[in-house]
Design a protein around this motif. Structure first.
Motif, PDB file in Angstrom:
ATOM      1  N   TRP A  42       0.837  -1.205   0.000  1.00 16.78           N
ATOM      2  CA  TRP A  42       0.000   0.000   0.000  1.00 16.78           C
ATOM      3  C   TRP A  42       0.873   1.257   0.000  1.00 16.78           C
ATOM      4  CZ3 TRP A  42      -0.153   3.623   4.062  1.00 16.78           C
ATOM      5  CH2 TRP A  42      -1.131   4.621   3.902  1.00 16.78           C
ATOM      6  N   TYR A  45       2.674   1.791  -3.289  1.00 12.75           N
ATOM      7  CA  TYR A  45       1.754   2.243  -4.336  1.00 12.75           C
ATOM      8  C   TYR A  45       1.378   3.704  -4.135  1.00 12.75           C
ATOM      9  CZ  TYR A  45      -2.675   2.734  -6.845  1.00 12.75           C
ATOM     10  OH  TYR A  45      -3.681   3.179  -7.653  1.00 12.75           O
ATOM     11  N   MET A  90      -0.091  -3.396  -5.718  1.00  9.16           N
ATOM     12  CA  MET A  90       0.007  -3.511  -4.257  1.00  9.16           C
ATOM     13  C   MET A  90       0.088  -4.971  -3.845  1.00  9.16           C
ATOM     14  SD  MET A  90      -2.607  -0.697  -2.758  1.00  9.16           S
ATOM     15  CE  MET A  90      -4.038  -1.281  -3.638  1.00  9.16           C
TER      16      MET A  90
END
Lengths: 482, 449
Positions: A42, A45, A90
């Protein structure tokens, strides 16, 4: 086959595994790594897409805010293409860290795509990266082997196998039951990963969260389910044919090492050994040579361009280029750009084909190695595979070409053919033209194209899945209780 | 008794088979290293030949205008790989070893990457470093996990315990046979590498070997420690393999993720944009703006004047210079960021032998990120030297025909190849000693049961 019995054996296997002391620490560790992998996917990204979006906007603004000027100056001013990450990156980093992220797009010159994560990385990148997909591809198989190696072999060792067989269960029931139980355990690890991925997709608040992403997600889940189903059956079968649990364990660990650590590396090395790719300097000098042959607009005495000039003068019935109804140097540059881009693209195409041939060895092994199959499918669906990267490269180059030619055409149309004196104001055109030229928008390849490019791996995975059931049926006729 | 232990050990089919396997893989890895060197040599030969042709051709075309000529001319600086790089290719496959730059704005050129297949980069090189860091420990695990449990499970333990004076000594005998075989294999691989790659016998090679020996010693100690707990064979092998997964995959990969997330490098993109704007925006400004800044940077050129409003090369190269000058801050920040990554990973690696070995192999073989950063710095120096050599000639519009162009051959960057023995040896020795002491303590408590 007695379904009740299969379920009973599966349940029994499931509950006896939970009696193992090692089970809870393994679960805890996996959950920790999972959380870390999800977080870092996460973070990676959002950080990078934020940075890249930001700079894509910055360069757009600076493009539009240029004052009135000569269009060829704008062609040199150029623009940039920044590679955005796919939402599913991700989940699977794929080749992301090894591919460039930013390219400067200008007239006459195809620049390299620079600043890959790898170029900023210390030697630690050699050890790989933690991602949710890596967890599923490398760690979970090992866990399945850990949990399943004793499934049949221990029962043989302590004699309970004979008792179960006498009590009415057939080999088929035992093998299916154990595999089912093991699959249940695998799901215990897989479902949290699948849920974590879903959660990540929800929290990034991306406009790109379309049907396409969910279809990709579903296809990823199905591929991994097939992969684990194959692994569970293989584990139980190896356990069934082994004399002792220790024996089964050693075999399974050997399988893991060979198929996951050694084989892919070796085939990739073999691929690049068999199909040598050119060095950058070789690549560039080949293009340079081809360009000189075809016509180099930067060479003042180039034969191609002098011939072109003569025929142009003849066609327009004029005696000098100043009398042409359009800007002559704009015309020359348009022709030069056309030729050089054509040559470059031919060479790039050949280079990418060499790379694909290098990869073909590993790709081919998908048929004997489900790990490679699932890895390729996963990368393709996550938009982090080789195809996705070349798609970016091609789109950036297409945009560069469009930009250069648009500026050349503006020059042909709007810039006077008369040579300026030393003290004249330089020719310019209105800045409104800059705004009219569209921004660079990176398009991910479609899910159908991604699936098509991995057709071989899909076939391999399905064949393995079906064959694994065949193995059970075959073995249930041959297996011995002692 | 020793000869019996040897006989018993090498009679196992698994031992023979895996030993042959690792020898074969080791040899393949040396071939891969050799191929890597050959490819680099080829590229160096290519760039040397090409530079010559390229200069001759462009001088022929643009000999009447040296400003235009220098717009095109490219000069190469080569980061020649050490032969040891064949054993630990490190970051050399990712980062370019040849910089071919014009005297224009450097920041727009020096980060250009090499051509490479990203799938190859991802799968990683099967070099000798890989064989030592990943595969040797697996063999050590395979040879030692049942060092003690095997005797218990086959029922020979009581006999052994009664008959031998010291249990510790007996186990150490068994361990030493295994160690001897693997070290012999390691030594053989080094000999093959020395012959095949004609490696010079020098301090760096010795350092590479010593590091390998110590690294494997760590694994022997670790395995012995696990064995000394007297668990079942299956449990031992599970534990050891899990440790291997943690040390060789999970920990380093987590640290790598952490560093990448902790130190993102947006400065790279801002440098890229800034170097363009710093240069290009000057086209739309009064010449004085650029020239004042240029003369402030290089007061020695203050006396050069330009005529008229039109284009001239002095102004052009001053604008190019502004691309570098005005992106300096960003590029420095990027450099700092990358060095922070390097330092952080070194600090963590001290405690984790796998990472320590990998980073130091790369250091010794001059294939680390640090080496590449030095090369980038050196490129700056090189570029500045070329630039300052040609600036006055361009500003005076000197004749290109009078220049001796044959003197511009590719230049080489050869970094320092220092070995910091203490920093290399102490972390590994310390960890190995601690583990050995713990295992000896465990074994002393052993009973014959």
């Amino acid at each position: 086959m007695q379904k009740d019995l299969v379920l009973l054996i599966a349940k029994q296997f499931w509950s006896s595994t939970f009696k193992l002391k090692a089970m809870y620490p393994i679960l805890c560790i996996v959950v920790l790594i999972l959380a870390y992998a999800a977080y870092s996917g996460w973070k990676n990204y959002t950080t990078h897409n934020h940075i890249r979006n930001h700079y894509q906007q910055v360069v757009r603004q600076s493009w539009e805010s240029n004052p009135d000027k000569h269009p060829h100056r704008m062609a040199h001013y150029g623009s940039f293409a920044f590679r955005l990450k796919h939402a599913l990156s991700m989940f699977d980093f794929g080749l992301e860290s090894f591919t460039g992220n930013a390219a400067f797009l200008e007239a006459h010159k195809q620049n390299t795509v620079n600043f890959s994560e790898a170029s900023f990385s210390t030697g630690l990148l050699r050890f790989g990266e933690i991602s949710l997909a890596m967890l599923l591809q490398i760690i979970l198989p090992l866990i399945i082997f850990f949990l399943g190696f004793a499934s049949v072999a221990t029962e043989r060792e302590n004699g309970t196998l004979k008792i179960v067989l006498i009590q009415g269960a057939g080999w088929k029931e035992i093998l299916f039951g154990k595999s089912l139980g093991l699959m249940g355990l695998a799901l215990l690890f897989f479902i949290p990963v699948a849920l974590a991925t879903m959660l990540l997709l929800f929290i990034i608040e991306d406009k790109a969260l379309t049907m396409d992403v969910w279809l990709r997600y579903a296809a990823i889940v199905i591929s991994y389910l097939l992969f684990f189903q194959i692994l569970c059956i293989v584990t139980v079968l190896v356990s069934a044919i082994s004399q002792s649990a220790k024996d089964a364990l050693i075999k399974l660990l050997g399988v893991w090492l060979f198929f996951i650590v050694l084989l892919p590396r070796t085939t990739q090395a073999l691929g690049s050994y068999c199909y040598a790719s050119p060095s950058k300097i070789e690549f560039e000098s080949l293009i340079e040579e081809a360009l000189i042959k075809a016509g180099d607009s930067h060479n003042p005495d180039d034969p191609h361009f002098s011939a072109l000039k003569d025929s142009l003068l003849l066609a327009h019935q004029v005696s000098s280029v100043e009398q042409l109804p359009f800007n002559y140097s704009g015309f020359v540059m348009r022709e030069g750009e056309r030729i050089s881009t054509h040559i470059y693209n031919d060479h790039l195409h050949a280079l990418l084909q060499t790379y694909e041939k290098q990869n073909s060895f590993t790709r081919l092994t998908a048929l004997i190695n489900p790990y490679v199959a699932v890895k390729n499918i996963s990368m393709a669906l996550s938009g982090t595979d080789f195809e996705s990267y070349t798609a970016f490269q091609k789109q950036a180059e297409a945009y560069r070409y469009q930009l250069a030619q648009e500026m050349n055409e503006l020059q042909m149309e709007l810039i006077s053919n008369k040579k300026l004196g030393p003290d004249d104001e330089p020719y310019t055109i209105s800045r409104e033209y800059w705004k009219k030229f569209p921004d660079f928008k990176y398009q991910f390849i479609s899910i159908s194209a991604a699936l098509r490019s991995e057709l071989w791996s899909i076939i391999a995975l399905v064949v393995w899945s079906i064959a694994s059931f065949g193995f059970i049926l075959y073995l249930s006729k041959k297996a011995k209780a002692i | 008794m020793y000869s019996l232990i040897v006989k018993q050990f090498i009679r196992s089919k698994t031992v023979v088979l895996t030993t042959i396997l690792i020898l074969a893989l080791g040899m393949i890895s040396i071939l891969i290293g050799e191929q890597f060197l050959a490819k680099q040599e080829k590229a160096i030969a290519e760039v040397t030949r090409h530079q010559q042709e390229h200069i001759t051709r462009n001088v022929h075309w643009h000999h009447d205008e040296i400003g235009l000529l220098l717009y095109y001319l490219r000069f190469a600086l080569i980061n020649k790989p050490d032969k040891l790089a064949a054993l630990s290719i490190g970051q050399r496959d990712v980062n370019a070893s040849i910089q071919s730059v014009t005297i224009r704005n450097l920041e727009g050129q020096r980060y250009d990457t090499d051509l490479s297949n990203p799938s190859n980069l991802q799968s990683g090189n099967l070099d000798l470093g890989f064989v030592i860091i990943y595969l040797f420990p697996l063999l050590i695990i395979a040879f030692t996990y049942d060092l003690l449990s095997e005797e218990k499970e086959t029922g020979t333990w009581r006999l052994v315990a009664v008959q031998s004076k010291s249990i510790l000594r007996y186990l150490l005998y068994k361990l030493s046979v295994r160690a001897f075989l693997l070290y012999a294999v390691l030594f053989m691989l080094f000999v093959i590498a020395i012959l095949k790659l004609s490696l010079p016998l020098n301090e760096t090679l010795v350092a590479f070997f010593v590091l390998s020996v110590l690294y494997l010693a760590f694994w022997f100690a670790l395995c012995f420690w696990i064995v000394s707990w007297q668990w079942h064979s299956s449990f031992n092998v599970l534990t050891l393999l899990s440790l291997w997964v943690v040390l060789a995959i999970l920990l380093p990969a987590s640290v790598n993720n952490f560093l990448a997330n902790q130190y993102p490098v947006p400065e790279a993109l801002s440098t890229m944009v800034k170097q363009r704007d710093g240069y290009h925006e000057k086209w739309d400004m009064e010449k004085e703006v650029t020239m004042d800044k240029f003369f402030a940077h290089y007061p020695q050129y203050k006396n050069y004047r330009w005529a008229g409003d039109g284009f001239n090369w002095l102004w052009y190269y001053a604008m190019q210079q502004m691309g570098d000058d005005e992106s300096r801050e960003q590029s420095e920040a990027m450099r700092e960021k990358i060095l922070q990554r390097e330092q952080a990973s070194r600090a963590v690696a001290l405690a984790i032998p796998t990472m320590h070995a990998q980073l130091l192999f790369n250091d010794i073989a001059r294939s680390s990120l640090g080496n590449h950063m030095e090369f980038l710095d050196q490129t700056y120096e090189f570029h500045e030297r070329m630039r300052l050599y040609f600036y006055p000639k361009i500003f005076e519009n000197a004749s290109a025909a009078e220049e001796d162009w044959t003197q511009f051959k590719p230049e080489y960057f050869t970094g320092k190849n220092e070995v910091h023995w203490a920093g290399m040896v102490i972390p590994l020795l310390f960890i190995t000693t601690v583990i050995s002491v713990l295992s000896a303590y465990n074994v002393r408590r052993l009973k014959a049961m």
